[in-house]
Design a protein around this motif. Structure first.
Motif, PDB file in Angstrom:
ATOM      1  N   ASP A 266      13.698  43.035  46.994  1.00 46.20           N
ATOM      2  CA  ASP A 266      12.384  42.658  46.483  1.00 46.20           C
ATOM      3  C   ASP A 266      11.862  43.678  45.481  1.00 46.20           C
ATOM      4  O   ASP A 266      11.278  43.312  44.452  1.00 46.20           O
ATOM      5  CB  ASP A 266      11.388  42.510  47.641  1.00 46.20           C
ATOM      6  N   TYR A 267      12.074  44.956  45.779  1.00 42.76           N
ATOM      7  CA  TYR A 267      11.648  46.007  44.844  1.00 42.76           C
ATOM      8  C   TYR A 267      12.405  45.894  43.531  1.00 42.76           C
ATOM      9  O   TYR A 267      11.811  45.931  42.433  1.00 42.76           O
ATOM     10  CB  TYR A 267      11.864  47.380  45.474  1.00 42.76           C
TER      11      TYR A 267
ATOM     12  N   ASP B  64       3.222  44.961  52.626  1.00 44.55           N
ATOM     13  CA  ASP B  64       4.263  44.118  52.046  1.00 44.55           C
ATOM     14  C   ASP B  64       5.020  44.793  50.919  1.00 44.55           C
ATOM     15  O   ASP B  64       6.161  44.433  50.638  1.00 44.55           O
ATOM     16  CB  ASP B  64       3.632  42.815  51.554  1.00 44.55           C
TER      17      ASP B  64
ATOM     18  N   ARG C 239       7.206  50.224  51.703  1.00 44.22           N
ATOM     19  CA  ARG C 239       6.942  48.985  52.459  1.00 44.22           C
ATOM     20  C   ARG C 239       7.001  49.291  53.949  1.00 44.22           C
ATOM     21  O   ARG C 239       7.835  50.073  54.408  1.00 44.22           O
ATOM     22  CB  ARG C 239       7.957  47.880  52.132  1.00 44.22           C
TER      23      ARG C 239
ATOM     24  N   ALA D 151      13.683  43.333  42.286  1.00 45.24           N
ATOM     25  CA  ALA D 151      13.295  42.084  41.598  1.00 45.24           C
ATOM     26  C   ALA D 151      11.875  42.146  41.036  1.00 45.24           C
ATOM     27  O   ALA D 151      11.397  41.157  40.466  1.00 45.24           O
ATOM     28  CB  ALA D 151      13.411  40.915  42.564  1.00 45.24           C
TER      29      ALA D 151
ATOM     30  N   ARG E 209       4.203  43.138  56.819  1.00 46.45           N
ATOM     31  CA  ARG E 209       4.106  42.432  55.542  1.00 46.45           C
ATOM     32  C   ARG E 209       2.644  42.122  55.179  1.00 46.45           C
ATOM     33  O   ARG E 209       2.359  41.211  54.409  1.00 46.45           O
ATOM     34  CB  ARG E 209       4.939  41.147  55.594  1.00 46.45           C
TER      35      ARG E 209
ATOM     36  N   LYS F 267       9.024  42.560  42.764  1.00 51.14           N
ATOM     37  CA  LYS F 267       8.012  41.897  43.590  1.00 51.14           C
ATOM     38  C   LYS F 267       6.948  42.842  44.125  1.00 51.14           C
ATOM     39  O   LYS F 267       5.983  42.420  44.764  1.00 51.14           O
ATOM     40  CB  LYS F 267       8.701  41.168  44.744  1.00 51.14           C
TER      41      LYS F 267
END
Length: 282
Positions: free
Chosen positions: A275-276, A100, A63, A278, A134, A280
């Motif tokens: 986020d990773y 993102d 990211r 989870a 992002r 996403k």
């Protein structure tokens, strides 16, 4: 027009990854960052046996930045969570915008793992400014014939125009910001004048051979760091040489990195990890 003075010539550090010969030219103890250029690994040159396990870069996330991968020998089989998939062969280039968040793998093709052969790859990480970190992820892979090439100095110099432009020829890729990037192939005794206005930071790495740049010698596996006090570089090839040359305006923003994530704050790094985890990133 004034020649830039040289701040230092720094040698890449040998850091093999499994059986992959690897040298890291950036960052090192000598040169931390050439804003916005963050990282350069030089894999090879080496010859893989038949059969072999190929490149060791299985699925992993990114990211906040872009990866530009130059396949000098061998190949790379790319696949990512954005649905992009390709096998790029020698002479080709991959430009991936992690933005993102993206999960990708860079391995060898089934054919290379079966037959083996020479392998040499460069991977350059280019930062994204805060306003674009992002952005939607993207990937483009091009084979050697798709890369514009310009010959100068009576054929002694071949310039591969990766991004930006050279003598009116537009590059193969259109980055989100103004990144001028070329691969220079010089035959022995060739001379080439390069330009990069004083505010821009220059990335200059000798992949093969020995050159003199602005009066100072630089050899294979060495990165040349310049002061921002001039607009030109004069390169003389002492022998056949290959150079990775790029320049860009510095972002002058905080750089906080943690493994495969490069952001502007620690809070953003924590968010990227969460986020990773989870799912996403796809």
């Amino acid at each position: 027009m004034k020649q830039r003075s040289i701040k230092q010539v720094a040698s890449a550090i040998r850091e093999d990854i499994d059986d992959l010969v690897t040298r890291r030219a950036l960052p090192t103890n000598q040169v931390r960052i050439v804003d916005p250029f963050l990282f350069l690994n030089h894999h090879g040159p080496q010859t893989y046996p038949s059969p072999n396990h190929g490149l060791p870069f299985g699925p992993h996330p990114h990211r906040g930045f872009e990866t530009v991968t130059f396949i000098l020998e061998g190949d790379i089989a790319h696949r990512d969570s954005g649905g992009h998939e390709s096998v790029i062969n020698a002479g080709g280039v991959q430009w991936m915008t992690a933005g993102d968040g993206l999960i990708h793998e860079e391995v060898s093709s089934a054919e290379f793992m079966k037959n083996g052969g020479p392998l040499e790859i460069l991977q350059l990480w280019v930062n994204l400014p805060a306003k674009l970190k992002r952005t939607k992820p993207n990937y483009k892979g091009l084979q050697a014939p798709d890369i514009p090439k310009i010959k100068t100095d009576d054929g002694k110099v071949t310039v591969e125009v990766i991004s930006g432009s050279w003598l009116g020829e537009n590059g193969a890729f259109n980055p989100l910001v103004d990144i001028q990037c070329q691969v220079l192939h010089l035959k022995s005794s060739a001379q080439l004048d390069l330009s990069a206005s004083a505010p821009r930071n220059v990335f200059f790495y000798v992949v093969r051979g020995t050159v003199t740049v602005n009066g100072q010698t630089a050899e294979r596996f060495q990165l040349v760091e310049f002061n921002n006090d001039g607009d030109t570089l004069r390169v003389n090839a002492e022998e056949d040489a290959v150079i990775l040359f790029a320049h860009a305006d510095p972002f002058n923003e905080p750089v906080i990195s943690h493994g495969p994530f490069v952001m502007n704050t620690k809070a953003e790094i924590i968010e990227a990890i969460e986020d990773y985890q989870a799912g996403k990133f796809g």
